[in-house]
Write an enzyme that holds these catalytic residues in place. Structure first.
Site, PDB file in Angstrom:
ATOM      1  N   CYS A   1      37.571  43.862  53.220  1.00  0.00           N
ATOM      2  CA  CYS A   1      38.574  45.113  53.152  1.00  0.00           C
ATOM      3  C   CYS A   1      37.925  46.356  53.009  1.00  0.00           C
ATOM      4  O   CYS A   1      36.643  46.505  52.781  1.00  0.00           O
ATOM      5  CB  CYS A   1      39.634  44.663  52.041  1.00  0.00           C
ATOM      6  SG  CYS A   1      38.675  44.696  50.516  1.00  0.00           S
TER       7      CYS A   1
ATOM      8  N   HIS B   1      32.157  39.873  44.965  1.00  0.00           N
ATOM      9  CA  HIS B   1      31.841  38.512  44.847  1.00  0.00           C
ATOM     10  C   HIS B   1      31.408  37.435  46.078  1.00  0.00           C
ATOM     11  O   HIS B   1      32.320  36.903  46.449  1.00  0.00           O
ATOM     12  CB  HIS B   1      32.960  37.982  44.187  1.00  0.00           C
ATOM     13  CG  HIS B   1      33.219  38.417  42.598  1.00  0.00           C
ATOM     14  ND1 HIS B   1      34.272  38.153  42.004  1.00  0.00           N
ATOM     15  CD2 HIS B   1      32.299  38.733  41.835  1.00  0.00           C
ATOM     16  CE1 HIS B   1      34.053  38.744  40.680  1.00  0.00           C
ATOM     17  NE2 HIS B   1      32.798  39.260  40.698  1.00  0.00           N
TER      18      HIS B   1
ATOM     19  N   HIS C   1      34.800  46.106  41.509  1.00  0.00           N
ATOM     20  CA  HIS C   1      36.024  45.502  40.576  1.00  0.00           C
ATOM     21  C   HIS C   1      36.488  46.561  39.243  1.00  0.00           C
ATOM     22  O   HIS C   1      37.392  46.397  38.758  1.00  0.00           O
ATOM     23  CB  HIS C   1      35.358  44.242  39.854  1.00  0.00           C
ATOM     24  CG  HIS C   1      34.946  43.404  40.698  1.00  0.00           C
ATOM     25  ND1 HIS C   1      33.575  43.224  41.007  1.00  0.00           N
ATOM     26  CD2 HIS C   1      35.513  42.376  41.718  1.00  0.00           C
ATOM     27  CE1 HIS C   1      33.393  42.537  41.816  1.00  0.00           C
ATOM     28  NE2 HIS C   1      34.643  41.828  42.214  1.00  0.00           N
TER      29      HIS C   1
ATOM     30  N   HIS D   1      38.021  37.786  34.236  1.00  0.00           N
ATOM     31  CA  HIS D   1      37.792  38.446  35.761  1.00  0.00           C
ATOM     32  C   HIS D   1      37.414  40.157  35.532  1.00  0.00           C
ATOM     33  O   HIS D   1      37.975  40.755  34.836  1.00  0.00           O
ATOM     34  CB  HIS D   1      38.894  38.483  36.708  1.00  0.00           C
ATOM     35  CG  HIS D   1      38.695  38.893  37.950  1.00  0.00           C
ATOM     36  ND1 HIS D   1      38.513  40.203  38.623  1.00  0.00           N
ATOM     37  CD2 HIS D   1      38.250  38.066  39.152  1.00  0.00           C
ATOM     38  CE1 HIS D   1      38.371  40.247  39.735  1.00  0.00           C
ATOM     39  NE2 HIS D   1      37.977  39.014  40.290  1.00  0.00           N
TER      40      HIS D   1
ATOM     41  N   GLU E   1      37.671  42.657  36.977  1.00  0.00           N
ATOM     42  CA  GLU E   1      38.637  43.691  37.293  1.00  0.00           C
ATOM     43  C   GLU E   1      39.775  43.745  36.037  1.00  0.00           C
ATOM     44  O   GLU E   1      40.034  44.985  35.568  1.00  0.00           O
ATOM     45  CB  GLU E   1      39.525  43.404  38.641  1.00  0.00           C
ATOM     46  CG  GLU E   1      40.643  44.546  39.086  1.00  0.00           C
ATOM     47  CD  GLU E   1      41.485  44.078  39.971  1.00  0.00           C
ATOM     48  OE1 GLU E   1      42.680  44.510  39.847  1.00  0.00           O
ATOM     49  OE2 GLU E   1      41.255  43.373  41.234  1.00  0.00           O
TER      50      GLU E   1
ATOM     51  N   THR F   1      44.728  43.475  41.245  1.00  0.00           N
ATOM     52  CA  THR F   1      44.983  43.829  42.503  1.00  0.00           C
ATOM     53  C   THR F   1      44.886  42.269  43.648  1.00  0.00           C
ATOM     54  O   THR F   1      45.506  42.457  44.487  1.00  0.00           O
ATOM     55  CB  THR F   1      44.414  44.831  43.215  1.00  0.00           C
ATOM     56  OG1 THR F   1      42.620  44.193  43.054  1.00  0.00           O
ATOM     57  CG2 THR F   1      44.321  46.048  42.361  1.00  0.00           C
TER      58      THR F   1
ATOM     59  N   CYS G   1      46.888  44.499  46.415  1.00  0.00           N
ATOM     60  CA  CYS G   1      46.320  45.632  47.391  1.00  0.00           C
ATOM     61  C   CYS G   1      47.008  45.013  48.886  1.00  0.00           C
ATOM     62  O   CYS G   1      47.088  43.822  49.000  1.00  0.00           O
ATOM     63  CB  CYS G   1      44.790  45.649  47.428  1.00  0.00           C
ATOM     64  SG  CYS G   1      44.015  44.284  48.138  1.00  0.00           S
TER      65      CYS G   1
ATOM     66  N   SER H   1      35.527  34.702  43.564  1.00  0.00           N
ATOM     67  CA  SER H   1      36.199  35.594  44.525  1.00  0.00           C
ATOM     68  C   SER H   1      37.735  35.218  44.212  1.00  0.00           C
ATOM     69  O   SER H   1      38.223  34.200  44.753  1.00  0.00           O
ATOM     70  CB  SER H   1      35.996  35.588  45.769  1.00  0.00           C
ATOM     71  OG  SER H   1      37.000  36.364  46.507  1.00  0.00           O
TER      72      SER H   1
ATOM     73  N   ASN I   1      40.649  36.661  45.185  1.00  0.00           N
ATOM     74  CA  ASN I   1      41.670  36.654  46.578  1.00  0.00           C
ATOM     75  C   ASN I   1      41.208  35.607  47.274  1.00  0.00           C
ATOM     76  O   ASN I   1      42.075  35.042  48.028  1.00  0.00           O
ATOM     77  CB  ASN I   1      41.387  38.010  46.999  1.00  0.00           C
ATOM     78  CG  ASN I   1      40.072  38.135  47.881  1.00  0.00           C
ATOM     79  OD1 ASN I   1      40.108  37.673  49.050  1.00  0.00           O
ATOM     80  ND2 ASN I   1      39.196  38.850  47.348  1.00  0.00           N
TER      81      ASN I   1
END
Length: 317
Positions: free
Chosen positions: A18, A47, A80, A130, A132, A171, A201, A229, A231
């Site tokens: 991304c 990650h 992050h 995490h 983030e 996100t 996101c 990761s 996501n």
């Protein structure tokens, strides 16, 4: 004569890097070009072990905490995000530092701070531990922000003033999972302040939508990404919910268990937001060595987002 089994690969688009990940990697590369090696990076820049390994070969040194960095070398903060205490400590030590926090994560930080200034108690929907989440919670005093991981957590949340609550989200969560928690929060706190726009996101949403489209009728979906990761892990869950007979997370073609392919005729393939495209092509090539492969591209969105690099990288050294 070709006696190999046919295999149709449904290839997700968008997939992989991304804009925030692309920017973070560029920041490390540009920093190495500007200041030379070594450049220190607090936490994995993104990650993905392949990305980290390549940057290490270029001269990046990855550490977990700022106290592992010398004062006289530049340090980069990962995509992050970091607690406010980290840049404050870097400033105290007169270090050169570059913040590679994804601008969409920074947006969540700004929202949380705005709610805090307005006197609201804040809920962060996310996963404990995490980076983030640690970074977002570290923007505010500890007693003003509470982590909610599940719908069940909503019932146990007791704010000081139930009429003055706001929520923000990590996100990289599943849109569907977050929707359930948001619904529970809104049912319990009808006046809760919501983000202007969903904090999940665009890239997380787009990758999930592509998987939802390709998963029905597939015998197996492979998601390329790291177990760390968020996501990427969510994409596996989304594939299963969307109708894939099986879904697995793999770091690369080298980690595929080919026993999974017994009786597989249709394979769904995607990659998390921190996985480079060469890993996707590696999986397609590995399949091509074993099967008679045809590739169908499943495109559900086109991404044109880019983020500017920090000004410090273009200033004279």
């Amino acid at each position: 004569m070709n006696d190999r089994q046919p295999l149709t690969i449904r290839l997700a688009a968008p997939r992989g890097f991304c804009a925030g990940v692309d920017r973070a990697i560029q920041i490390v590369e540009e920093a190495l070009g500007k200041w030379g090696a070594p450049v220190y990076v607090r936490h994995e820049i993104v990650h993905n072990a392949h990305v980290v390994s390549r940057l290490e070969q270029m001269g990046a040194v990855f550490v977990e905490e700022l106290n592992e960095c010398p004062d006289d070398r530049p340090v980069i903060f990962s995509a992050h995000g970091v607690p406010k205490s980290v840049p404050a400590e870097a400033q105290r030590r007169n270090m050169i530092f570059v913040d590679a926090t994804c601008p969409l994560v920074s947006k969540v930080h700004v929202e949380a701070e705005r709610h805090h200034r307005d006197g609201r108690e804040i809920v962060l929907i996310g996963h404990a531990g995490h980076p983030e989440v640690i970074g977002t919670m570290g923007q505010l005093p500890g007693d003003t922000i509470t982590l909610i991981e599940t719908v069940e957590d909503v019932a146990g949340f007791e704010p000081k003033d139930p009429d003055n609550v706001a929520f923000v989200t990590q996100t990289t969560l599943s849109v569907d999972d977050t929707a359930d928690i948001v619904t529970a929060l809104q049912a319990r706190f009808p006046g809760i302040s919501s983000p202007h726009k969903e904090d999940i996101c665009y890239a997380t949403t787009n990758r999930q939508e592509a998987v939802k489209t390709l998963a029905p009728g597939t015998d197996l979906v492979l998601v390329i990404g790291a177990t760390t990761s968020s996501n990427s892990v969510r994409l596996v869950e989304v594939a299963k919910r969307a109708g894939a007979a099986r879904a697995e997370l793999v770091a690369s073609a080298d980690h595929i268990d080919w026993a999974w392919f017994d009786k597989v005729k249709t394979l769904g393939l995607t990659a998390g937001a921190s996985a480079p495209e060469d890993l996707v092509q590696g999986v397609i090539a590995a399949c091509g060595e074993r099967f008679d492969v045809s590739v169908e591209r499943i495109e559900t969105a086109r991404e044109t987002v880019t983020f500017k690099l920090p000004r410090i990288l273009s200033e004279p050294a």
